[in-house]
Design a protein around this motif. Sequence first.
Motif, PDB file in Angstrom:
ATOM      1  N   LEU A 225       0.838  -1.284  -0.170  1.00 33.89           N
ATOM      2  CA  LEU A 225      -0.188   0.082  -0.254  1.00 33.89           C
ATOM      3  C   LEU A 225       0.874   1.192   0.044  1.00 33.89           C
ATOM      4  O   LEU A 225       1.910   1.306   0.554  1.00 33.89           O
TER       5      LEU A 225
ATOM      6  N   TYR B 203      -3.503  -5.555   5.998  1.00 37.99           N
ATOM      7  CA  TYR B 203      -4.048  -5.634   4.618  1.00 37.99           C
ATOM      8  C   TYR B 203      -3.494  -6.879   3.821  1.00 37.99           C
ATOM      9  O   TYR B 203      -2.113  -7.103   4.196  1.00 37.99           O
TER      10      TYR B 203
ATOM     11  N   ARG C 243     -10.078   1.167  -4.237  1.00 39.82           N
ATOM     12  CA  ARG C 243      -8.695   0.557  -4.834  1.00 39.82           C
ATOM     13  C   ARG C 243      -8.988  -0.078  -6.063  1.00 39.82           C
ATOM     14  O   ARG C 243      -8.238   0.001  -7.081  1.00 39.82           O
TER      15      ARG C 243
END
Length: 129
Positions: free
Chosen positions: A6, A31, A126
């Motif tokens: 990320l 994540y 995203r």
Amino acid sequence: MATGLLTEEAAERIVTTCRTAIGDSLRSVTYFTRDDYEQVYLREDLERDADLSTFIGHEWRGFKTAQTAYEASELGEYDYTIRVFDNGFLVRVTTDSEGVFVTTDGLTVKDFEEVATAVESFLEEREVS
């Protein structure tokens, strides 16, 4: 903190999103993709000793199993998973290519719904970008 998976902005956004939804009950945010993971938040009073690679493997398989098992059920489309433990809860929100699991102290069902909806929005944004 940029994680490699990320951007710094995305990592901060998912942590802020979860903290806004559930406040000080937030324990951790991780994540993950099919191939990798990054714990982007861990509350200061907790130790960094969880076997996250095992968690990720289980959560990824669990998502695929649940998604397949409940296809075309009268319950509707699969949304997210809540796991209950002696010392807290885990909420997993996953798409076909990525996911987030959030660990928390005690929450209400409404709190779980809020954090799951917030994480779903993060993942959908995203996919669009």
